[in-house]
Structures are given as C-alpha cells and as structure tokens.
Design a protein around this motif. Structure first.
Motif, mmCIF file in Angstrom:
data_model
loop_
_atom_site.group_PDB
_atom_site.id
_atom_site.type_symbol
_atom_site.label_atom_id
_atom_site.label_comp_id
_atom_site.label_asym_id
_atom_site.label_seq_id
_atom_site.Cartn_x
_atom_site.Cartn_y
_atom_site.Cartn_z
ATOM 1 N N ILE A 140 -19.617 -13.108 54.608
ATOM 2 C CA ILE A 140 -19.109 -11.440 55.207
ATOM 3 C C ILE A 140 -18.523 -11.233 56.070
ATOM 4 O O ILE A 140 -17.817 -10.418 55.921
ATOM 5 N N TYR A 141 -17.262 -12.709 55.930
ATOM 6 C CA TYR A 141 -16.207 -12.450 56.787
ATOM 7 C C TYR A 141 -15.017 -12.314 55.489
ATOM 8 O O TYR A 141 -13.920 -11.539 55.563
ATOM 9 N N ASN A 142 -15.570 -13.242 54.675
ATOM 10 C CA ASN A 142 -14.460 -12.665 53.450
ATOM 11 C C ASN A 142 -14.586 -11.350 52.769
ATOM 12 O O ASN A 142 -13.463 -10.962 52.357
ATOM 13 N N SER A 143 -15.737 -11.278 52.435
ATOM 14 C CA SER A 143 -15.384 -9.266 52.391
ATOM 15 C C SER A 143 -14.941 -8.485 53.355
ATOM 16 O O SER A 143 -14.646 -7.122 53.381
ATOM 17 N N GLY A 144 -14.574 -8.911 54.613
ATOM 18 C CA GLY A 144 -13.870 -8.405 55.207
ATOM 19 C C GLY A 144 -14.988 -7.164 56.897
ATOM 20 O O GLY A 144 -14.345 -6.699 56.974
ATOM 21 N N HIS A 145 -16.390 -7.687 56.412
ATOM 22 C CA HIS A 145 -16.819 -7.337 57.877
ATOM 23 C C HIS A 145 -16.893 -8.647 58.556
ATOM 24 O O HIS A 145 -16.209 -9.833 58.376
ATOM 25 N N ILE A 146 -17.792 -8.165 59.680
ATOM 26 C CA ILE A 146 -18.644 -9.136 60.992
ATOM 27 C C ILE A 146 -19.900 -9.494 60.871
ATOM 28 O O ILE A 146 -20.543 -8.539 61.707
ATOM 29 N N PRO A 147 -19.935 -10.415 60.765
ATOM 30 C CA PRO A 147 -21.825 -10.876 61.302
ATOM 31 C C PRO A 147 -22.128 -10.928 62.816
ATOM 32 O O PRO A 147 -21.126 -11.366 63.042
ATOM 33 N N CYS A 148 -23.284 -9.820 62.992
ATOM 34 C CA CYS A 148 -22.456 -9.765 64.602
ATOM 35 C C CYS A 148 -24.721 -10.235 65.444
ATOM 36 O O CYS A 148 -24.569 -9.533 66.440
ATOM 37 N N GLY A 149 -25.428 -10.102 64.341
ATOM 38 C CA GLY A 149 -26.725 -10.421 65.000
ATOM 39 C C GLY A 149 -27.878 -10.228 63.978
ATOM 40 O O GLY A 149 -27.230 -10.595 63.127
ATOM 41 N N TRP A 150 -28.383 -10.497 64.289
ATOM 42 C CA TRP A 150 -30.311 -10.652 63.539
ATOM 43 C C TRP A 150 -30.904 -9.602 63.803
ATOM 44 O O TRP A 150 -31.969 -9.515 64.802
ATOM 45 N N LYS A 151 -31.440 -8.797 63.045
ATOM 46 C CA LYS A 151 -33.253 -8.238 63.379
ATOM 47 C C LYS A 151 -34.002 -8.198 62.905
ATOM 48 O O LYS A 151 -34.109 -9.146 61.491
ATOM 49 N N GLY A 152 -34.880 -8.588 63.987
ATOM 50 C CA GLY A 152 -36.533 -9.162 63.475
ATOM 51 C C GLY A 152 -36.377 -10.788 64.172
ATOM 52 O O GLY A 152 -35.615 -11.188 64.624
ATOM 53 N N LYS A 153 -37.340 -11.226 63.794
ATOM 54 C CA LYS A 153 -38.091 -12.449 64.380
ATOM 55 C C LYS A 153 -37.212 -13.593 63.591
ATOM 56 O O LYS A 153 -38.092 -13.889 61.749
ATOM 57 N N TRP A 154 -35.986 -14.622 63.349
ATOM 58 C CA TRP A 154 -35.793 -15.706 62.454
ATOM 59 C C TRP A 154 -37.111 -16.545 62.158
ATOM 60 O O TRP A 154 -38.033 -16.988 62.873
ATOM 61 N N PRO A 155 -36.814 -16.344 60.501
ATOM 62 C CA PRO A 155 -36.545 -16.169 59.539
ATOM 63 C C PRO A 155 -36.322 -15.058 58.915
ATOM 64 O O PRO A 155 -35.328 -13.952 57.991
ATOM 65 N N GLN A 156 -37.287 -14.666 59.322
ATOM 66 C CA GLN A 156 -38.041 -12.976 58.540
ATOM 67 C C GLN A 156 -36.737 -11.815 59.500
ATOM 68 O O GLN A 156 -36.072 -11.937 60.385
ATOM 69 N N GLY A 157 -36.147 -10.440 58.321
ATOM 70 C CA GLY A 157 -35.579 -9.890 59.052
ATOM 71 C C GLY A 157 -33.959 -9.401 59.030
ATOM 72 O O GLY A 157 -34.234 -9.830 56.671
ATOM 73 N N SER A 158 -33.246 -8.867 59.045
ATOM 74 C CA SER A 158 -31.652 -8.313 58.256
ATOM 75 C C SER A 158 -30.709 -9.424 59.445
ATOM 76 O O SER A 158 -30.924 -9.381 60.605
ATOM 77 N N LEU A 159 -29.241 -9.503 58.673
ATOM 78 C CA LEU A 159 -28.606 -10.213 59.428
ATOM 79 C C LEU A 159 -27.950 -8.255 59.829
ATOM 80 O O LEU A 159 -27.531 -7.858 58.804
ATOM 81 N N LEU A 160 -27.192 -8.855 61.223
ATOM 82 C CA LEU A 160 -26.507 -7.133 61.056
ATOM 83 C C LEU A 160 -25.345 -7.387 61.170
ATOM 84 O O LEU A 160 -24.302 -8.598 61.733
ATOM 85 N N ILE A 161 -24.905 -6.895 60.271
ATOM 86 C CA ILE A 161 -23.032 -6.740 60.476
ATOM 87 C C ILE A 161 -22.441 -5.198 60.539
ATOM 88 O O ILE A 161 -22.225 -4.361 59.909
ATOM 89 N N PHE A 162 -21.146 -5.672 60.354
ATOM 90 C CA PHE A 162 -20.151 -4.622 61.485
ATOM 91 C C PHE A 162 -18.545 -4.104 59.612
ATOM 92 O O PHE A 162 -18.251 -5.392 60.095
#
Length: 162
Positions: A140-162
């Motif tokens: 994610i960092y390599n793509s120029g974005h930043i991971p910043c959170g998790w939506k949902g209860k781990w491990p279901q859900g999705s990674l929040l990125i900007f």
C-alpha cells in the motif's frame, strides 16, 4: 533468517511515501480496501482500534516464532534494534519532515513507523513464517497511499487507505 538491511535497501528505501494520497486507488491488493477522503480522516482512523488490530497480527507472528522456532526468536530484539536504526537514519527522516510540513498529527508518523518495522520483522523471519499483513501494508505504501485503519471486525472487513 533474512537480513533486514537488504530488505530496507531493496524495498523500503525506494518507496515514494504519500505520493498518491488523495488520488484514486489504481492498484489491486490482497485485501479488501476502502478509500478515505483526506488527511483529517486518516488522523481519525489512526487510533487505538487500528493499533489493536496491528498488534494482534504482530503477536501472532511472535507467538508462532516462540512456539516453533525459539532459537531464531531469541534474535528478535537484536533484529528490531537494527531495523529501527535503519528506519530512523533513513526514510523516517523524510516522513517526519512531511508530517511536520503538513501539520499532521504525530500519530501518523508512529503508525508508519510501526508498519515498516513490522514488515521488516516479517521479512527477517520469512524463512520460518510466511510474510503476511504488514508486508501487504508495505505494498500500500509502495503504491503511494497510506493504510490507516480497519473497517469491520478483524479479519472480516476492509483496510482503510488514503
């Protein structure tokens, strides 16, 4: 065990951090992602819930190493110190400058530092345990974005990125 310096030199030092933050996500990842709108959202999402998800994941690595490869696991502190030094003397300087110049909360710096350090530890121990979540965060960092959170209860859900 793998040398963290090689991983740092070949992977981490080449990342153009935050270069695509705010742009559409044009890459695919091995995890579901949800894009946040701006740095204010990033600052809100980098919180104790996100910290707990990442800590839980790193604890899985250390537990597996402790239970199955105790001799290798004994090197954890030494490898961590080397990795921290590489990061501190390298990319974290530029990240710190970016955070200050953009008047962002220091929690973002701390979050990035944690992710990079843990990705380095996953690499160091990849002969024992297949690299996982934090190595994906590095993409994610390599793509120029930043991971910043998790939506949902781990491990279901999705990674929040900007």
């Amino acid at each position: 065990m793998n040398e963290v310096k090689d991983f740092y030199d070949n992977k981490i030092s080449k990342i153009d951090f935050f270069s695509n933050c705010g742009d559409a996500i044009n890459a695919t990842f091995n995890v579901n992602v949800t894009q946040v709108r701006n740095w204010v959202d990033v600052e809100k999402k980098v919180n104790s819930t996100w910290d707990n998800v990442r800590l839980q994941i790193r604890n899985q690595l250390t537990s597996t190493l402790h239970e199955n490869w105790r001799e290798g696991y004994r090197q954890w502190n030494n490898i961590t110190m080397e990795a921290k030094l590489l990061l501190k003397d390298g990319v974290l300087k530029n990240i710190s400058t970016f955070i200050q110049e953009n008047k962002l909360n220091n929690c973002i710096y701390e979050s990035v530092e944690w992710d990079l350090l843990t990705a380095m530890m996953e690499y160091a121990y990849s002969t024992y345990v297949k690299p996982g979540f934090h190595t994906e965060l590095l993409e994610i960092y390599n793509s120029g974005h930043i991971p910043c959170g998790w939506k949902g209860k781990w491990p279901q859900g999705s990674l929040l990125i900007f």
